[in-house]
Design a protein around this motif. Structure first.
Motif, PDB file in Angstrom:
ATOM      1  N   CYS A   1       0.864  -1.183   0.000  1.00  0.00           N
ATOM      2  CA  CYS A   1       0.000   0.000   0.000  1.00  0.00           C
ATOM      3  C   CYS A   1       0.901   1.234   0.000  1.00  0.00           C
ATOM      4  O   CYS A   1       1.824   1.328   0.811  1.00  0.00           O
TER       5      CYS A   1
ATOM      6  N   PHE B   1       0.293   4.065   1.098  1.00  0.00           N
ATOM      7  CA  PHE B   1       0.016   4.913   2.253  1.00  0.00           C
ATOM      8  C   PHE B   1       0.574   4.330   3.552  1.00  0.00           C
ATOM      9  O   PHE B   1       1.167   5.032   4.350  1.00  0.00           O
ATOM     10  N   CYS B   2       0.363   2.997   3.772  1.00  0.00           N
ATOM     11  CA  CYS B   2       0.806   2.401   5.040  1.00  0.00           C
ATOM     12  C   CYS B   2       1.880   1.331   4.855  1.00  0.00           C
ATOM     13  O   CYS B   2       2.401   0.814   5.833  1.00  0.00           O
TER      14      CYS B   2
ATOM     15  N   LYS C   1      -9.079  -0.622  -2.322  1.00  0.00           N
ATOM     16  CA  LYS C   1      -8.998   0.046  -1.022  1.00  0.00           C
ATOM     17  C   LYS C   1      -8.111  -0.798  -0.121  1.00  0.00           C
ATOM     18  O   LYS C   1      -8.216  -2.023  -0.095  1.00  0.00           O
ATOM     19  N   CYS C   2      -7.241  -0.139   0.639  1.00  0.00           N
ATOM     20  CA  CYS C   2      -6.338  -0.856   1.543  1.00  0.00           C
ATOM     21  C   CYS C   2      -7.136  -1.378   2.736  1.00  0.00           C
ATOM     22  O   CYS C   2      -7.865  -0.631   3.383  1.00  0.00           O
TER      23      CYS C   2
ATOM     24  N   CYS D   1      -5.300   0.378   6.219  1.00  0.00           N
ATOM     25  CA  CYS D   1      -5.461   1.803   6.566  1.00  0.00           C
ATOM     26  C   CYS D   1      -6.750   2.409   6.032  1.00  0.00           C
ATOM     27  O   CYS D   1      -7.125   3.506   6.416  1.00  0.00           O
TER      28      CYS D   1
ATOM     29  N   GLU E   1      -7.403   3.514   3.000  1.00  0.00           N
ATOM     30  CA  GLU E   1      -7.227   4.501   1.933  1.00  0.00           C
ATOM     31  C   GLU E   1      -7.638   3.916   0.589  1.00  0.00           C
ATOM     32  O   GLU E   1      -7.389   2.749   0.302  1.00  0.00           O
ATOM     33  N   MET E   2      -8.296   4.749  -0.228  1.00  0.00           N
ATOM     34  CA  MET E   2      -8.635   4.361  -1.594  1.00  0.00           C
ATOM     35  C   MET E   2      -7.355   4.439  -2.427  1.00  0.00           C
ATOM     36  O   MET E   2      -6.651   5.438  -2.386  1.00  0.00           O
ATOM     37  N   LEU E   3      -7.069   3.410  -3.171  1.00  0.00           N
ATOM     38  CA  LEU E   3      -5.801   3.347  -3.898  1.00  0.00           C
ATOM     39  C   LEU E   3      -5.865   3.980  -5.275  1.00  0.00           C
ATOM     40  O   LEU E   3      -4.868   4.467  -5.764  1.00  0.00           O
TER      41      LEU E   3
ATOM     42  N   THR F   1      -6.731   8.912  -9.428  1.00  0.00           N
ATOM     43  CA  THR F   1      -5.303   8.708  -9.641  1.00  0.00           C
ATOM     44  C   THR F   1      -5.085   8.006 -10.966  1.00  0.00           C
ATOM     45  O   THR F   1      -5.977   7.404 -11.526  1.00  0.00           O
TER      46      THR F   1
ATOM     47  N   TYR G   1      -2.320  12.479  -8.235  1.00  0.00           N
ATOM     48  CA  TYR G   1      -3.626  12.916  -7.773  1.00  0.00           C
ATOM     49  C   TYR G   1      -4.062  14.169  -8.517  1.00  0.00           C
ATOM     50  O   TYR G   1      -3.253  15.036  -8.807  1.00  0.00           O
TER      51      TYR G   1
END
Length: 113
Positions: free
Chosen positions: A8, A10-11, A21-22, A25, A27-29, A33, A48
């Motif tokens: 991921c 983000f995390c 989606k993770c 965490c 978050e939408m991947l 994007t 983004y």
């Protein structure tokens, strides 16, 4: 259950390669994007969209050209500001037409291309 994994962005937890989606965490991947994968190291490059078409149109509604400046196109925004005010100064109708075109162009297009 075996499946291909990736990290991921983000995390950095391991997730399914096709995940949207993770699960760790939340978050939408891939929302707003563009992702590209390289075969050798599985790196995900994400870009983004940093502007909202609605906000750009609203800004240009109040002050012509500010929506283009908000999108990052400052030169075009200044040109729209000057041209629209000249249109209003000469006659009301050309100014309104230019103002509407300015609002539409602020809400459309992709400044990141």
């Amino acid at each position: 259950m075996t499946y291909e994994t990736k990290r991921c962005p983000f995390c950095a937890e391991g997730i399914n390669r096709d995940a949207i989606k993770c699960k760790h965490c939340g978050e939408m991947l891939y929302a707003n994007t563009q992702a590209t994968h390289t075969a050798q190291n599985h790196t995900v490059v994400m870009r983004y969209r940093r502007w909202s078409p609605g906000v750009a149109a609203l800004l240009s509604f109040f002050i012509p050209g500010v929506g283009q400046m908000y999108k990052g196109d400052v030169g075009t925004g200044i040109a729209w500001l000057i041209v629209t005010y000249i249109g209003y100064f000469l006659l009301i109708i050309p100014g309104l037409i230019l103002h509407l075109i300015c609002i539409i162009t602020a809400a459309s297009g992709d400044p990141y291309k």
